[in-house]
Enzyme design. Structure first.
Site, PDB file in Angstrom:
ATOM      1  N   CYS A 140     -32.426  -8.851 -72.973  1.00  0.00           N
ATOM      2  CA  CYS A 140     -32.161  -8.508 -74.369  1.00  0.00           C
ATOM      3  C   CYS A 140     -32.328  -9.743 -75.257  1.00  0.00           C
ATOM      4  O   CYS A 140     -33.428 -10.261 -75.396  1.00  0.00           O
ATOM      5  CB  CYS A 140     -30.768  -7.887 -74.480  1.00  0.00           C
ATOM      6  SG  CYS A 140     -30.422  -7.120 -76.086  1.00  0.00           S
ATOM      7  N   ASP A 185     -35.389   3.216 -75.881  1.00  0.00           N
ATOM      8  CA  ASP A 185     -35.016   1.868 -76.321  1.00  0.00           C
ATOM      9  C   ASP A 185     -35.442   1.692 -77.772  1.00  0.00           C
ATOM     10  O   ASP A 185     -36.629   1.548 -78.070  1.00  0.00           O
ATOM     11  CB  ASP A 185     -35.676   0.814 -75.432  1.00  0.00           C
ATOM     12  CG  ASP A 185     -35.124  -0.584 -75.647  1.00  0.00           C
ATOM     13  OD1 ASP A 185     -34.542  -0.838 -76.718  1.00  0.00           O
ATOM     14  OD2 ASP A 185     -35.277  -1.435 -74.749  1.00  0.00           O
ATOM     15  N   HIS A 217     -31.766   1.087 -73.334  1.00  0.00           N
ATOM     16  CA  HIS A 217     -31.655  -0.349 -73.539  1.00  0.00           C
ATOM     17  C   HIS A 217     -30.399  -0.877 -72.848  1.00  0.00           C
ATOM     18  O   HIS A 217     -29.323  -0.310 -72.973  1.00  0.00           O
ATOM     19  CB  HIS A 217     -31.573  -0.645 -75.043  1.00  0.00           C
ATOM     20  CG  HIS A 217     -31.576  -2.098 -75.372  1.00  0.00           C
ATOM     21  ND1 HIS A 217     -32.738  -2.834 -75.485  1.00  0.00           N
ATOM     22  CD2 HIS A 217     -30.560  -2.974 -75.595  1.00  0.00           C
ATOM     23  CE1 HIS A 217     -32.445  -4.086 -75.778  1.00  0.00           C
ATOM     24  NE2 HIS A 217     -31.120  -4.195 -75.849  1.00  0.00           N
TER      25      HIS A 217
END
Length: 252
Positions: A140, A185, A217
Site C-alpha cells: 500500500c 481496489d 485492497h
C-alpha cells in the site's frame, strides 16, 4: 498516476493471529522490526526491506517479516511514520490526508520529503550491515518508496495493492518489479493496473502483475483469514514475493 492516493480502505482490515519472533531495533532514530532466519542458507546475504502500509509496524507486518525469515530472507520492517502510524480500522471521519500532511499532532508530516529520508537511511544501514543484495517489499503506502529508491540500492521490488505511485516514478524504475493486485481496489483499480502494464511494457526491466479474484485492497496483509479465498490469496501473494526475490536476487 499509476495508482491513486491512499483512502480509508488503506487502514481497514483484520488482526492476524500469531506471536512475532523477531526483535524491535533502532536504525539511528528510526524504529524497526528485524526478523532473521534461524538457519544459514543461500539468502543470508540478501535482506528484504519491508515498507509497510500506513499502520506501520504492527502485529501483521511483524508476522509477515517472520514469514520472510522462515523462507531464508532476513527482513526488516521500517517505521515510515516517525512513531505516528495510523490506527487499524479508524473511525468514520478520520482525516487521513490531514494525518499524512501534518501527522497526529500537527507537527509530524508523513510526506515525500520525510519518508524519502527514512528510506534512504535504512537502505544505507542495510549496506553497512553487509547485505549484498536488497529486495524491497512495499505494501500500500510503502509501495511508492520502493519504486522511488532503486537508485539507493534496491535490487528488486515486490508490491502489493500499491498506492500513491506516480506514473513518472513507475517509468523511471531500473530494476525488476512484481505486483500483486486485488480484483476490487479503488486505489489500484483496473484502469490504473492496465496503465501500469502499458508503462512497464515500455521499460527494459523484468516485471509481472498477478491479479487475485474475490479480494480487496489490503488483502496481502490485512485480509480476513477466516475466509478461505482471502487466506489463499494472501498466501499466494506472499509466495509470489518469495519466488520473485529468489529468482531476481540470486547470489549464485
Amino acid at each position: 498516476m499509476a495508482s491513486n492516493q491512499p483512502g480509508r480502505c488503506c487502514a481497514l482490515g483484520h488482526l492476524h493471529e500469531g506471536t512475532p519472533s523477531g526483535e524491535d531495533i533502532k536504525i539511528g532514530k528510526i524504529d524497526a522490526y528485524l526478523a532473521k532466519p534461524t538457519t544459514t542458507n543461500h539468502n543470508n546475504k540478501t535482506l528484504v526491506v519491508y515498507l509497510p502500509d500506513i499502520i506501520g509496524i504492527w502485529q501483521n507486518s511483524k508476522l509477515m517479516a517472520d514469514a520472510f525469515a522462515a523462507e531464508g530472507f532476513p527482513c526488516v520492517v521500517v517505521d515510515l511514520f516517525n512513531g505516528d502510524p495510523a490506527p487499524l480500522n479508524p473511525p468514520e471521519g478520520f482525516d487521513l490526508m490531514g494525518w499524512l500532511q501534518k501527522g497526529s499532532d500537527g507537527n509530524n508530516p508523513h510526506g515525500v520529503e520525510q519518508v524519502d529520508a527514512i528510506t534512504v537511511e535504512v537502505l544505507g544501514w542495510a549496506k553497512q550491515q553487509g547485505y549484498a543484495k536488497i529486495g524491497a517489499a512495499g505494501y500500500c503506502f510503502g509501495a511508492k518508496y520502493c519504486v522511488r529508491h532503486y537508485k539507493d540500492g534496491i535490487g528488486a521490488t515486490f508490491l502489493a495493492h500499491p498506492s500513491f505511485v506516480d506514473e513518472e516514478e513507475l517509468e523511471a524504475i531500473t530494476g525488476p518489479l512484481a505486483i500483486a493486485a486485488a480484483q476490487t481496489d479503488h486505489i489500484f483499480p483496473a484502469e490504473k493496473r492496465h496503465r501500469s502494464e502499458e508503462v512497464l511494457a515500455k521499460t527494459s526491466v523484468d516485471w509481472q502483475i498477478y491479479l487475485h479474484s474475490g479480494v480487496e485492497h489490503g488483502f496481502a496483509v490485512r485480509g480476513d483469514m477466516t475466509k478461505p479465498h482471502a487466506k489463499r490469496a494472501k498466501e499466494q501473494a506472499f509466495k509470489q514475493a518469495v519466488e520473485w526475490f529468489e529468482s531476481q536476487l540470486s547470489l549464485a
